[in-house]
Enzyme design. Structure first.
Site, PDB file in Angstrom:
ATOM      1  CD1 TRP A 242      -3.052   1.457   0.541  1.00 35.47           C
ATOM      2  CD2 TRP A 242      -1.287   2.839   1.893  1.00 35.47           C
ATOM      3  NE1 TRP A 242      -3.659   2.803   0.653  1.00 35.47           N
ATOM      4  CE2 TRP A 242      -2.578   3.442   1.435  1.00 35.47           C
ATOM      5  CE3 TRP A 242      -0.448   3.254   2.554  1.00 35.47           C
ATOM      6  CZ2 TRP A 242      -2.661   4.648   1.848  1.00 35.47           C
ATOM      7  CZ3 TRP A 242      -0.499   4.273   2.854  1.00 35.47           C
ATOM      8  CH2 TRP A 242      -1.581   5.078   2.533  1.00 35.47           C
ATOM      9  CG  ASP A 261      -4.393  -5.623  -1.263  1.00 33.17           C
ATOM     10  OD1 ASP A 261      -5.368  -6.431  -1.789  1.00 33.17           O
ATOM     11  OD2 ASP A 261      -3.317  -5.921  -1.380  1.00 33.17           O
ATOM     12  CG  ASP A 262      -7.001   2.508  -0.203  1.00 37.14           C
ATOM     13  OD1 ASP A 262      -6.060   2.869   0.646  1.00 37.14           O
ATOM     14  OD2 ASP A 262      -7.806   3.261  -0.437  1.00 37.14           O
ATOM     15  CB  VAL A 263      -9.864   0.301   3.609  1.00 33.06           C
ATOM     16  CG1 VAL A 263     -11.096   0.503   4.163  1.00 33.06           C
ATOM     17  CG2 VAL A 263      -9.341  -1.157   4.145  1.00 33.06           C
ATOM     18  CD1 TRP A 303      -8.905   6.075  -2.503  1.00 32.04           C
ATOM     19  CD2 TRP A 303      -7.071   7.063  -2.848  1.00 32.04           C
ATOM     20  NE1 TRP A 303      -7.890   5.321  -2.462  1.00 32.04           N
ATOM     21  CE2 TRP A 303      -6.730   5.783  -2.521  1.00 32.04           C
ATOM     22  CE3 TRP A 303      -6.168   8.077  -3.163  1.00 32.04           C
ATOM     23  CZ2 TRP A 303      -5.576   5.236  -2.331  1.00 32.04           C
ATOM     24  CZ3 TRP A 303      -4.689   7.518  -3.121  1.00 32.04           C
ATOM     25  CH2 TRP A 303      -4.318   6.101  -2.785  1.00 32.04           C
TER      26      TRP A 303
END
Length: 307
Positions: A242, A261-263, A303
């Site tokens: 990350w 894999d970023d939430v 984002w």
């Protein structure tokens, strides 16, 4: 090479931005935290200290008609040398990512079910960068496993304790601490910032690598591809996939950098798709199949729906 003009009467650089650029959208992004400590935004103008060409320069950045950027040099009693002008111009271009042609990305997004909404909502937004490698890695480490609000708090503590500042009209403007300063600290010097011991160790370790010349921006930029650069970063203690992809996106400008894999990325996809469950990794790979070499911008725009 982009040629910038200097208005000598006003000591002001004029930087022409590309058509697919909105100063107001980028200013909105930069205003997302009231706890930002490296610049101030007042009346649609950015005030920031920069360390370029071995001197500290204070600038005011504003725009007219969204695509013409004006950079005014503050607190100077002498003329601005050509090499300083060029260095400041280059920093602004890198910060706002002005040299990336976004037209192909916007064409791609028109028919993409995940990107249509954020691109329409934030048209002209750039992947606002962190040109300094140490600052980018440090910000990535600080943000590990905590929320954005607390990450800004940690950054402010670090900057105001170990960074340098300049004063102008009663206000302080801060510079991020240099690797040379952090490399000479101990964990005990940093734990008072209320960081975990591991984060303290990671920051000091990265700073020491940079001071020794074992980690440089140039070396990473010369990597043959994004995976090679990612591998170089993840060999460093404290930098996982990350953090590596965050640095590759925001500092090194690898267009294919993808923190899969970023939430936050998962939550934004869930928001756009209006689903109860977050997408699996296999679903993300399928949904992002058309993003080749635009993964970084796709992630940044998704984002933006959350932050």
């Amino acid at each position: 090479m982009n040629k910038e003009l200097l208005d000598k009467e006003k000591d002001e650089l004029i930087i022409h931005a590309p058509r697919e650029f909105s100063f107001s959208e980028n200013l909105s992004y930069l205003s997302r935290s009231s706890n930002e400590c490296l610049f101030e935004i007042v009346d649609q103008k950015i005030y920031r200290a920069l360390f370029v060409e071995n001197e500290t320069i204070l600038v005011e950045i504003r725009a007219e008609n969204d695509t013409m950027i004006f950079v005014r040099f503050l607190g100077r009693t002498s003329s601005i040398e050509k090499h300083v002008q060029e260095a400041v111009s280059q920093y602004v271009r890198q910060w706002f990512d002005l040299d990336t042609n976004l037209f192909p990305f916007y064409e791609l997004a028109k028919n993409d079910p995940l990107l249509q909404r954020p691109v329409s909502q934030f048209y002209g937004l750039r992947n606002m960068g962190i040109p300094d490698l140490f600052e980018a890695i440090a910000w990535g480490i600080l943000g590990q496993q905590i929320n954005l609000t607390y990450a800004y708090t940690l950054k402010r503590r670090l900057v105001e304790r170990f960074g340098k500042s300049v004063e102008y009209e009663g206000e302080k403007y801060w510079l991020f601490p240099t690797p040379e300063v952090i490399a000479n600290l101990t964990v005990e010097d940093l734990v008072e910032m209320k960081m975990t011991v591991k984060k303290c160790e990671y920051l000091i370790g990265v700073a020491q690598l940079m001071v020794r010349g074992d980690l440089t921006k140039e070396e990473l930029l010369n990597a043959k591809d994004v995976k090679a650069a990612e591998k170089m970063l993840t060999k460093i203690r404290g930098i996982g996939p990350w953090t590596a992809n965050y640095v590759l996106m925001r500092c090194l400008r690898f267009p294919a950098a993808f923190p899969i894999d970023d939430v936050g990325l998962h939550n934004s996809m869930k928001l756009v798709m209006e689903t109860e469950a977050k997408p699996t990794k296999e679903e993300i790979l399928k949904l992002s199949g058309a993003w080749a070499n635009w993964e970084s911008y796709a992630t940044f725009y998704l984002w933006r729906l959350l932050y």
